[in-house]
Motif scaffolding. Sequence first.
Motif, PDB file in Angstrom:
ATOM      1  N   ILE B  45       0.854  -1.198   0.000  1.00  0.00           N
ATOM      2  CA  ILE B  45       0.000   0.000   0.000  1.00  0.00           C
ATOM      3  C   ILE B  45       0.886   1.243   0.000  1.00  0.00           C
ATOM      4  CG2 ILE B  45      -1.825   1.268   1.203  1.00  0.00           C
ATOM      5  CD1 ILE B  45      -2.625  -1.313   2.581  1.00  0.00           C
ATOM      6  N   GLN B  46       1.911   1.173   0.832  1.00  0.00           N
ATOM      7  CA  GLN B  46       2.815   2.330   0.924  1.00  0.00           C
ATOM      8  C   GLN B  46       3.532   2.583  -0.397  1.00  0.00           C
ATOM      9  OE1 GLN B  46       5.368   1.541   4.292  1.00  0.00           O
ATOM     10  NE2 GLN B  46       3.626   0.965   5.566  1.00  0.00           N
ATOM     11  N   ALA B  47       3.746   1.505  -1.163  1.00  0.00           N
ATOM     12  CA  ALA B  47       4.482   1.654  -2.425  1.00  0.00           C
ATOM     13  C   ALA B  47       3.585   2.116  -3.562  1.00  0.00           C
ATOM     14  CB  ALA B  47       5.148   0.324  -2.792  1.00  0.00           C
ATOM     15  N   CYS B  48       2.268   2.087  -3.354  1.00  0.00           N
ATOM     16  CA  CYS B  48       1.339   2.452  -4.424  1.00  0.00           C
ATOM     17  C   CYS B  48       1.086   3.956  -4.397  1.00  0.00           C
ATOM     18  CB  CYS B  48       0.015   1.705  -4.254  1.00  0.00           C
ATOM     19  SG  CYS B  48      -1.239   2.241  -5.447  1.00  0.00           S
ATOM     20  N   PRO B  49       1.374   4.667  -5.491  1.00  0.00           N
ATOM     21  CA  PRO B  49       1.125   6.116  -5.504  1.00  0.00           C
ATOM     22  C   PRO B  49      -0.339   6.474  -5.242  1.00  0.00           C
ATOM     23  CG  PRO B  49       2.566   5.508  -7.322  1.00  0.00           C
ATOM     24  CD  PRO B  49       2.061   4.222  -6.721  1.00  0.00           C
ATOM     25  N   THR B  50      -1.273   5.546  -5.516  1.00  0.00           N
ATOM     26  CA  THR B  50      -2.677   5.841  -5.210  1.00  0.00           C
ATOM     27  C   THR B  50      -3.125   5.156  -3.914  1.00  0.00           C
ATOM     28  OG1 THR B  50      -3.400   4.049  -6.666  1.00  0.00           O
ATOM     29  CG2 THR B  50      -3.391   6.276  -7.587  1.00  0.00           C
ATOM     30  N   GLU B  51      -2.204   4.544  -3.191  1.00  0.00           N
ATOM     31  CA  GLU B  51      -2.463   3.924  -1.884  1.00  0.00           C
ATOM     32  C   GLU B  51      -3.683   3.007  -1.901  1.00  0.00           C
ATOM     33  OE1 GLU B  51      -3.110   7.630  -1.230  1.00  0.00           O
ATOM     34  OE2 GLU B  51      -1.019   8.221  -1.079  1.00  0.00           O
ATOM     35  N   ILE B  52      -3.781   2.188  -2.917  1.00  0.00           N
ATOM     36  CA  ILE B  52      -4.868   1.203  -2.947  1.00  0.00           C
ATOM     37  C   ILE B  52      -4.684   0.249  -1.771  1.00  0.00           C
ATOM     38  CG2 ILE B  52      -5.837  -0.750  -4.234  1.00  0.00           C
ATOM     39  CD1 ILE B  52      -5.025   0.702  -6.808  1.00  0.00           C
ATOM     40  N   ASP B  53      -5.785  -0.102  -1.106  1.00  0.00           N
ATOM     41  CA  ASP B  53      -5.717  -1.059   0.003  1.00  0.00           C
ATOM     42  C   ASP B  53      -5.606  -2.466  -0.599  1.00  0.00           C
ATOM     43  OD1 ASP B  53      -5.929  -2.655   2.199  1.00  0.00           O
ATOM     44  OD2 ASP B  53      -7.612  -1.571   3.085  1.00  0.00           O
ATOM     45  N   ILE B  54      -4.388  -2.795  -0.972  1.00  0.00           N
ATOM     46  CA  ILE B  54      -4.145  -4.010  -1.755  1.00  0.00           C
ATOM     47  C   ILE B  54      -4.512  -5.296  -1.005  1.00  0.00           C
ATOM     48  CG2 ILE B  54      -2.311  -5.362  -2.882  1.00  0.00           C
ATOM     49  CD1 ILE B  54      -1.055  -2.488  -3.537  1.00  0.00           C
ATOM     50  N   THR B  72     -12.912  -1.531  -3.873  1.00  0.00           N
ATOM     51  CA  THR B  72     -11.755  -1.154  -3.049  1.00  0.00           C
ATOM     52  C   THR B  72     -10.659  -0.540  -3.912  1.00  0.00           C
ATOM     53  OG1 THR B  72     -12.229  -2.883  -1.448  1.00  0.00           O
ATOM     54  CG2 THR B  72      -9.976  -2.065  -1.492  1.00  0.00           C
ATOM     55  N   ILE B  73     -10.454  -1.097  -5.098  1.00  0.00           N
ATOM     56  CA  ILE B  73      -9.422  -0.585  -6.014  1.00  0.00           C
ATOM     57  C   ILE B  73      -9.830   0.789  -6.557  1.00  0.00           C
ATOM     58  CG2 ILE B  73      -8.327  -0.940  -8.265  1.00  0.00           C
ATOM     59  CD1 ILE B  73      -8.828  -4.043  -7.647  1.00  0.00           C
ATOM     60  N   LEU B  74     -11.063   0.866  -7.075  1.00  0.00           N
ATOM     61  CA  LEU B  74     -11.476   2.054  -7.816  1.00  0.00           C
ATOM     62  C   LEU B  74     -11.700   3.263  -6.917  1.00  0.00           C
ATOM     63  CD1 LEU B  74     -13.858   0.117 -10.185  1.00  0.00           C
ATOM     64  CD2 LEU B  74     -11.705   1.201 -10.868  1.00  0.00           C
ATOM     65  N   GLU B  75     -12.014   3.023  -5.657  1.00  0.00           N
ATOM     66  CA  GLU B  75     -12.229   4.186  -4.782  1.00  0.00           C
ATOM     67  C   GLU B  75     -10.930   4.960  -4.595  1.00  0.00           C
ATOM     68  OE1 GLU B  75     -11.933   2.764  -0.107  1.00  0.00           O
ATOM     69  OE2 GLU B  75     -13.778   2.412  -1.216  1.00  0.00           O
ATOM     70  N   GLN B  76      -9.805   4.264  -4.768  1.00  0.00           N
ATOM     71  CA  GLN B  76      -8.513   4.938  -4.681  1.00  0.00           C
ATOM     72  C   GLN B  76      -7.939   5.261  -6.052  1.00  0.00           C
ATOM     73  OE1 GLN B  76      -8.368   6.108  -1.555  1.00  0.00           O
ATOM     74  NE2 GLN B  76      -6.211   5.555  -1.424  1.00  0.00           N
ATOM     75  N   ASN B  77      -8.324   4.492  -7.040  1.00  0.00           N
ATOM     76  CA  ASN B  77      -7.746   4.644  -8.368  1.00  0.00           C
ATOM     77  C   ASN B  77      -8.805   4.307  -9.412  1.00  0.00           C
ATOM     78  OD1 ASN B  77      -6.441   4.304 -10.828  1.00  0.00           O
ATOM     79  ND2 ASN B  77      -4.549   3.597  -9.876  1.00  0.00           N
ATOM     80  N   LEU B  78      -9.439   5.354  -9.939  1.00  0.00           N
ATOM     81  CA  LEU B  78     -10.544   5.162 -10.876  1.00  0.00           C
ATOM     82  C   LEU B  78     -10.064   4.498 -12.166  1.00  0.00           C
ATOM     83  CD1 LEU B  78     -13.541   5.876 -10.551  1.00  0.00           C
ATOM     84  CD2 LEU B  78     -13.132   7.914 -11.930  1.00  0.00           C
ATOM     85  N   LEU B  79      -8.758   4.616 -12.455  1.00  0.00           N
ATOM     86  CA  LEU B  79      -8.201   3.962 -13.636  1.00  0.00           C
ATOM     87  C   LEU B  79      -7.434   2.701 -13.215  1.00  0.00           C
ATOM     88  CD1 LEU B  79      -8.913   6.866 -14.637  1.00  0.00           C
ATOM     89  CD2 LEU B  79      -7.117   6.550 -16.344  1.00  0.00           C
ATOM     90  N   GLY B  80      -7.966   2.060 -12.179  1.00  0.00           N
ATOM     91  CA  GLY B  80      -7.311   0.864 -11.645  1.00  0.00           C
ATOM     92  C   GLY B  80      -7.172  -0.244 -12.663  1.00  0.00           C
TER      93      GLY B  80
END
Lengths: 449, 448
Positions: B45-54, B72-80
């Motif tokens: 999560i820390q490594a993801c620029p959009t902090e997706i809750d992986i 869960t993915i799209l709420e942090q990254n709409l272009l997930g």
Amino acid sequence: MADLSIDFAGIRSPNPFWLASAPPTNTGEQVMRAFDAGWGGAVWKTLGDPIMNVSSRFGAVDLGTYKMMGLNNIELISDRPLDVNLKEIYEVKKRYPKHALIASLMTETREDWRVLIKKAEDAGADGLELNFGCPHGMCERGMGSCVGQEPKLITEITSWAKEFAKTPVLIKLTPNTGDIVEVGLAAVAGGCDGLSLINTIKSIVGIDLDRMVALPRVGDASTNGGYCGPAVKPIALHLVAALARERGITVPISGIGGISNWRDAAEFIALGSTSVQVCTAVMHHGYRIVEDMIEGLNEFLDARGMKSVEQLRRAAIRSYREWGELDLGYKIVAQIDPKTCIGCQVCVTACNDGAHQCIFVGDEEKQRPPHAHTHGNAKPPQPFPVGLIAGERLPWIDEPECVGCNLCQLVCPVPGCITMKEVEGEAPHETWNDRTRDGRTKLPGGIHD
Amino acid sequence: MGELTSLLEGGRAEEALPDKKPLYSEAEARAEAERCLYCTDAPCIQACPTEIDIPTFIKKIASGNVRGSARTILEQNLLGYSCSRVCPVEELCAGSCVYVGWGREPIAIGRLQRFATETVLAEPTKSPGLRALYTPKPKIGKRVACIGGGPASLAFAGYLALEGVDAVVLEKRAIAGGLNATGIAPYKLHAAEAVREVEWVLDLGIELRRNVSVGEGGVRGAQLLTEYDAVFVGVGLGEDSRLGVPGEDGPGVIGAVDWIERMKLDPKTDKPRGRVVVVGGGNTAIDVARECAQLGAQDVVMVYRRTRDAMSGYAHELAAARKEGVRLLEQAVPVEVIRRQGALVAVRLARTEGGRPVPGTEWELACDQIIVAIGQSKLRAIAGELPGVELDAKGCVVADAATGQTGNPRVFAGGDCVNGGKEVVNAVADGRNAARHLIAQWKGSSNG
């Protein structure tokens, strides 16, 4: 090489590994292949009056990618003609005279039992196992676990069998009962020569949520089954141990329930089993698993300096006590190996949410929760350790607060990374029973102490 | 097929390059998901620029809650979806997986993310796209314009559309999606797939105006500031930088971004033939080299002026390129393009020291094509269109790192035009952060 052979109430077997009465012992062809693979004995699929089976019959619980951690079945006793089974028993026994071949039996009236026992013994069975355990289907007809749940019935039918039988009579017990000791003693009172347990546990293995029907599904309906496999092993171990510790149980025990490898078998033997019976692991991986079971048990006995499997039997019984006999002064705390920890911190969450809030991350002092027993902040170890792999993600233990519950060790994915270290406790060696004897029933270490 | 997708003509060179990491089956996804340890404060999560809750989205795949996983993915990254395919996961989430330190294979996070997003968003029997999961809130009476139709703008417009904001995207090309559509290596993401995702985002109620440029001869910045409550600058970068050596002009020498765009979108472009020289040491250079090798070029040589340790291209990409037959020539730089009767025949190279050519060390390398991947120019003119927007010394738009706000409080910026050229996921983070900031600002002012 240790001596693995056993004598179970007069039934001799080259090793303690028997196949339980189940699909793997359905036919002579199978049992002969099993003996060729190395199995020491087999309990034939239960013989009785003709029945019909349904499709489907099995359901399972998987754990992650591990398949069939638990298995549930609604199959009944043998659906093959009795005379065919008897003929095959005769053939197998003739070809494998040194292996243990036991006929599992289930029927109703005294006369039925007399006839069935005679036929099984005439076919050459080395012993008989009365199936008082099946918790599905047959119990609705007044047999199986229906008998095994009624101590009086157990004693009565066992005594009939003993009256008719020339070979040893084993009683297979159901775990679906309030007190295993009561039913075990009832069987001994009937004169049985041995006990087999556990049969399967009454269960619903799951629901097909699309159809809203339990599993295994038979058309548009289902019913309860019997649960077995690795998931039931702890229950079986406890019930075996409960009987092994009971003075009134004077007969040998054949341990059954989730045994998949030599280690499981060794545990059952250490808790008092003379033989062990296996089903699910063979249904999963085949007869071939016995090769490792024999070799592994041999290696283990050799490494422990034990000359025979008999020396292992009951080895863990003496240390099995009532809770009240446990040492309240004994203390261990968790230790995390900075070299092998990978920094997943699964232990941190497990301890924080599921245990005693004593694992932390980071090199600064941490505020303990308000309910902590120790005053002040939790202090990180000095010098502060950095993990070889985990780096700064290496967690640390607040030892004064650690109760030594093992949870962190249990959840840690890295074998050997978290160990439990014995520490000198301030409390003396003392058990709860000591305290109640002394009239000190107040909480140890608590505010009233 | 949506309207935008139908603009793509068949017979594009990129279609010959198959997907290197195909969509997982459900069984594959579940088996992989079960491996996840569900770390606390997970490094991925820390490594993801959009902090997706992986770990959470992975556990949802394991439980069979795939719609929840996509949410869960799209709420942090709409272009997930596109990020799952184009992110350098080896350098980001998967590279930080605790399994790596243990010497075990990291979780295939990108492939799991693709499984969740593609399974849900491309579900053929239901309303496809983001509408499968989201219904935009009622309109709040605010309007925004986005300059450029790439990932940063789409994230900005998409998150605002969900909050009931009217968003318009102005795209100078005939096709939207920015580098996702025009610049991603085909074995990671094909143009049609990138454009399909654009349609999913637009379907939230965003207006796309294609073939519209902002600046002289087009829509003017002042006009946008008059008509809209806020403007987002997501223009990306400009033309390929040039070598600046004799003989460069003429057939056979082309900029990398230009070449990739033609290979992906223009059916009339020929596949590379013969000997190709790729100049540069970044990820675009490696992409081009791999694409040429995969498309059947006879020989592909990357020419880089420093040693490989100094390359900005990822080590895992270079390793993959070398497996595909790409050769790397270190400490060399083109000093002249050699032509015979106008046709390209060779490149004259010089050895370098400290990245500079050493006179007297020149030699010729015969080649049929030179692709120049040494960076892109900055689109400096955009600053002049929007009062208050400033550029830094490198020509990048100056914007607040957390909010994307520029010197003009109503103008936000993100993506390559701000960071000088990073990953798609960085652009999405910029667009999302600006949208969140703007919504918080508007909600704050209406409440207070």
